[in-house]
Motif scaffolding. Structure first.
Motif, PDB file in Angstrom:
ATOM      1  N   ARG A   1      10.605   4.133   6.568  1.00  0.00           N
ATOM      2  CA  ARG A   1      10.053   4.901   8.026  1.00  0.00           C
ATOM      3  C   ARG A   1       8.817   4.271   8.131  1.00  0.00           C
ATOM      4  NH1 ARG A   1      10.534  10.455   9.403  1.00  0.00           N
ATOM      5  NH2 ARG A   1       8.683  10.913  10.411  1.00  0.00           N
ATOM      6  N   GLU A   2       7.717   4.649   7.079  1.00  0.00           N
ATOM      7  CA  GLU A   2       6.154   4.132   7.009  1.00  0.00           C
ATOM      8  C   GLU A   2       6.581   2.554   8.511  1.00  0.00           C
ATOM      9  OE1 GLU A   2       4.097   5.727   7.702  1.00  0.00           O
ATOM     10  OE2 GLU A   2       4.264   7.309   6.325  1.00  0.00           O
TER      11      GLU A   2
ATOM     12  N   LYS B   1       6.559  -0.066  13.285  1.00  0.00           N
ATOM     13  CA  LYS B   1       6.069  -1.071  14.783  1.00  0.00           C
ATOM     14  C   LYS B   1       7.055  -0.675  16.271  1.00  0.00           C
ATOM     15  CE  LYS B   1       9.672  -4.319  11.151  1.00  0.00           C
ATOM     16  NZ  LYS B   1      10.698  -4.465  11.102  1.00  0.00           N
ATOM     17  N   ARG B   2       7.256   0.678  15.832  1.00  0.00           N
ATOM     18  CA  ARG B   2       7.755   1.339  17.133  1.00  0.00           C
ATOM     19  C   ARG B   2       5.892   1.685  17.684  1.00  0.00           C
ATOM     20  NH1 ARG B   2      10.689   7.266  16.921  1.00  0.00           N
ATOM     21  NH2 ARG B   2      11.269   7.741  18.913  1.00  0.00           N
TER      22      ARG B   2
ATOM     23  N   ALA C   1       1.001  -0.769   0.128  1.00  0.00           N
ATOM     24  CA  ALA C   1       0.323   0.087   0.214  1.00  0.00           C
ATOM     25  C   ALA C   1       0.976   1.452   0.325  1.00  0.00           C
ATOM     26  CB  ALA C   1      -0.466   0.160   1.346  1.00  0.00           C
ATOM     27  N   ILE C   2       1.730   1.354   0.596  1.00  0.00           N
ATOM     28  CA  ILE C   2       2.963   2.639   1.413  1.00  0.00           C
ATOM     29  C   ILE C   2       3.441   2.766  -0.814  1.00  0.00           C
ATOM     30  CG2 ILE C   2       4.256   3.581   2.077  1.00  0.00           C
ATOM     31  CD1 ILE C   2       3.843   1.294   4.486  1.00  0.00           C
ATOM     32  N   LEU C   3       4.203   1.492  -0.822  1.00  0.00           N
ATOM     33  CA  LEU C   3       4.367   1.952  -2.381  1.00  0.00           C
ATOM     34  C   LEU C   3       3.563   1.700  -3.470  1.00  0.00           C
ATOM     35  CD1 LEU C   3       6.689  -1.792  -2.499  1.00  0.00           C
ATOM     36  CD2 LEU C   3       7.690   0.538  -2.729  1.00  0.00           C
TER      37      LEU C   3
ATOM     38  N   MET D   1      19.498   5.736   9.043  1.00  0.00           N
ATOM     39  CA  MET D   1      18.449   4.383   7.936  1.00  0.00           C
ATOM     40  C   MET D   1      18.539   5.122   6.556  1.00  0.00           C
ATOM     41  SD  MET D   1      15.599   4.157  11.224  1.00  0.00           S
ATOM     42  CE  MET D   1      14.192   4.402   9.625  1.00  0.00           C
ATOM     43  N   ILE D   2      19.059   6.465   6.473  1.00  0.00           N
ATOM     44  CA  ILE D   2      19.349   7.643   5.469  1.00  0.00           C
ATOM     45  C   ILE D   2      20.916   7.892   5.670  1.00  0.00           C
ATOM     46  CG2 ILE D   2      16.795   7.758   4.861  1.00  0.00           C
ATOM     47  CD1 ILE D   2      17.109  10.721   6.321  1.00  0.00           C
ATOM     48  N   ASN D   3      21.275   8.109   4.434  1.00  0.00           N
ATOM     49  CA  ASN D   3      22.791   8.445   4.349  1.00  0.00           C
ATOM     50  C   ASN D   3      22.660   9.836   4.384  1.00  0.00           C
ATOM     51  OD1 ASN D   3      25.132   8.471   4.248  1.00  0.00           O
ATOM     52  ND2 ASN D   3      25.523   7.588   1.410  1.00  0.00           N
ATOM     53  N   LYS D   4      22.589  11.127   5.601  1.00  0.00           N
ATOM     54  CA  LYS D   4      22.048  12.130   5.080  1.00  0.00           C
ATOM     55  C   LYS D   4      22.626  12.520   6.481  1.00  0.00           C
ATOM     56  CE  LYS D   4      18.908  15.551   4.365  1.00  0.00           C
ATOM     57  NZ  LYS D   4      17.276  15.707   4.713  1.00  0.00           N
TER      58      LYS D   4
END
Length: 566
Positions: A248-249, A254-255, A238-240, A500-503
């Motif tokens: 992230r979603e 899970k959180r 659904a998110i895709l 979780m991101i390369n930033k």
């Protein structure tokens, strides 16, 4: 070898010089002959023959001059070679003298070595004789010690035989006592084994009964896991389809599930603690019920009624002022897992034993000191509503809390002062001053321990307020607020980074102290390449025309990311 070469050059030059002189003589004779022919042809008046002979004469003159020049150069070279030959012969004579002196020195050195060798052999013979003497004396001492040892062993053997005979006698007596004791212990062990066999059989029956329950629970857990995977796949699809961030979603989902699990666990813990309080009250009632016959019935009943009413009012009617220790600590940190206020908590747990009120009034407690306990109270006069005194206390507490919040919001905080001084700046200093996660990889977990030190002039305390909004999805802080700390004391907190991101990220961890708010900067930087040269200026210094000089230059990559260069 050099002398032989010079001699060969000298011989070749002399040969060339003699050949050159011979050619010069021949050319001179030919020139005289041509001159005579020219005179003869001139007298005869033959002009053509005269011109031809003049050309031959001029050619012979040039060849004669060339031969004479070559003769001069060869003579000069021969002279130089002769001088060098003389110099080499004189130097060779000097070297012969030095060679003879060197041979004499080597002979003297060999003689000295021979003398030293003879002296060393003589000393070695002396040391060998001394070693032989010491060996003989040591051997004699060892033989004497061996004799003494044999005599001592004989005495020990005789003593051991006598002691053995005595020990055998005592051993027979002690063995008889041990056999009796073992027989008694075996009988006791047999009885104990029978009891254990019965317990094992009962345990076996209980295990067989619980095994079926365990299998059903395992099947339920597997089914739940499959359902969770299916839901996760559906959510991912659904998110895709919506074009959102899947990682992230799913992380937020899970959180949220972990949050709900902690919420449920906290509810169960709250219920168990409330049931524990009820069980303690019931135990106290049972303990006082046993002492009812030996004490004054009326006073005990009234005293216990007063105690139970106080517990009822503080625990049930005023839930704001009473809660379990874990709930209070969580509320103080502002991180209650349920996200509920204390007013929404259930208030009917202590009334689960409400149908036992008639027996409750029969309980009994005797005070250690007389006073308020000795006053008589009428049960009919006790109101069912809340006590006005408790309501007043609750209102005062609310006002105090409200004032504290207003002070915090308006930044009216305590000043840390000492005589003739006032503290300025941050009340706490962090070590390191900046939390820096450098060269991180996505998917890894990084942890850093930070130390906070009280830099004010008096006792102070602090608590965690939060972190920057941009860091909440990647940074978590574990901080147990300590009690008030004296000046110079320190405490620790743990920062966990899950990229979780390369930033790159920047923010701060915010705290609140008695003297005001302060923050510790936090920075997360990705891997980069940092190329640098070891020289800013290449200086070749002063040079000579035609000279070649090289200078090395080092290019260093101090970063964590590789790079190409040209």
């Amino acid at each position: 070898k050099n002398l032989q070469n010079i001699k060969d050059v000298f011989v070749s030059c002399s040969d060339k010089l003699s050949a050159c002189r011979l050619r010069s003589k021949m050319l001179a004779k030919q020139l005289d002959h041509v001159d005579m022919e020219i005179e003869r042809e001139e007298e005869a008046g033959n002009v053509a023959a005269v011109s031809r002979l003049q050309a031959v004469s001029s050619r012979l003159c040039t060849e004669l001059e060339r031969e004479r020049e070559l003769e001069l150069s060869l003579a000069q070279t021969l002279k130089q070679n002769l001088v060098e030959l003389w110099q080499i012969e004189t130097e060779q004579e000097k070297y012969d003298i030095f060679r003879e002196q060197l041979q004499k020195d080597e002979e003297e050195l060999q003689m000295q070595y021979q003398e030293e060798r003879e002296v060393r052999i003589w000393k070695e013979k002396i040391t060998a004789l001394q070693a032989e003497g010491t060996r003989r004396t040591r051997k004699k001492r060892e033989e004497e010690a061996q004799r003494e040892r044999e005599e001592r062993n004989k005495k020990l053997l005789e003593d051991a035989k006598r002691n053995h005979e005595k020990a055998v006698c005592f051993l027979r007596q002690s063995m008889a006592r041990i056999h009796e004791k073992n027989a008694k212990e075996e009988a006791k062990a047999q009885e104990h084994m029978e009891r254990r066999i019965q317990a094992v059989l009962s345990l076996k029956t209980s295990i067989t009964s619980n095994r079926e329950r365990l299998q059903t629970l395992q099947l339920l857990n597997k089914a739940k896991a499959l359902e969770a995977k299916k839901e996760e796949m559906k959510m991912r699809e659904a998110i895709l389809a919506e074009g959102g961030n899947v990682v992230r979603e799913i992380f937020l989902h899970k959180r949220q599930q972990e949050h709900e699990k902690r919420k449920e666990a906290f509810r169960e813990l709250q219920k168990s603690r409330k049931m524990e309080i009820v069980s303690r009250i019931l135990q106290e009632r049972a303990a006082t019920h046993k002492q009812r016959k030996s004490q004054s019935p009326t006073k005990a009943i009234k005293a216990l009624t007063v105690i139970f009413n106080c517990i009822f009012k503080t625990c049930v009617l005023s839930p704001k002022s009473w809660c379990p220790p874990s709930v209070c600590s969580l509320a103080g940190e502002g991180t209650a897992p349920q996200g509920e206020s204390s007013e929404d908590r259930p208030q009917d747990v202590l009334w689960e034993s409400g149908d036992e009120d008639p027996e409750r009034h029969k309980t009994l407690l005797v005070p250690e000191f007389p006073g308020l306990w000795s006053r008589e109270y009428d049960l009919l006069k006790v109101p069912k509503a809340e006590d006005p005194a408790l309501l007043a206390i609750r209102a005062i507490r609310k006002q105090i809390a409200k004032k504290k919040m207003e002070k915090l919001q308006s930044a009216i905080l305590h000043k840390q002062t000492v005589p003739a001084q006032e503290h300025k700046g941050s009340a706490f200093l962090s070590k390191p001053s900046c939390i820096h996660f450098k060269d991180f990889d996505v998917g890894q977990i990084y942890k850093k321990k930070i130390i906070l030190t009280n830099a004010s002039y008096s006792v102070n305390s602090c608590k965690l307020v939060g972190i920057s909004e941009c860091l909440k999805d990647f940074i978590s802080v574990h901080f147990d607020p300590p009690a008030k700390m004296s000046s110079g004391m320190s405490c620790e907190f743990l920062v966990t980074f899950k990229p979780m991101i390369n930033k790159g990220l920047e923010g701060a961890v915010m705290f609140m102290a008695q003297t005001g708010s302060f923050s510790v900067p936090l920075k997360c930087t990705v891997k980069t390449c940092m190329l640098a040269l070891d020289k800013e200026l290449i200086d070749f210094g002063s040079l000579v025309v035609g000279e070649t000089i090289s200078r090395p230059i080092s290019l260093t990559n101090s970063g964590a990311l590789g790079a190409r260069f040209k």
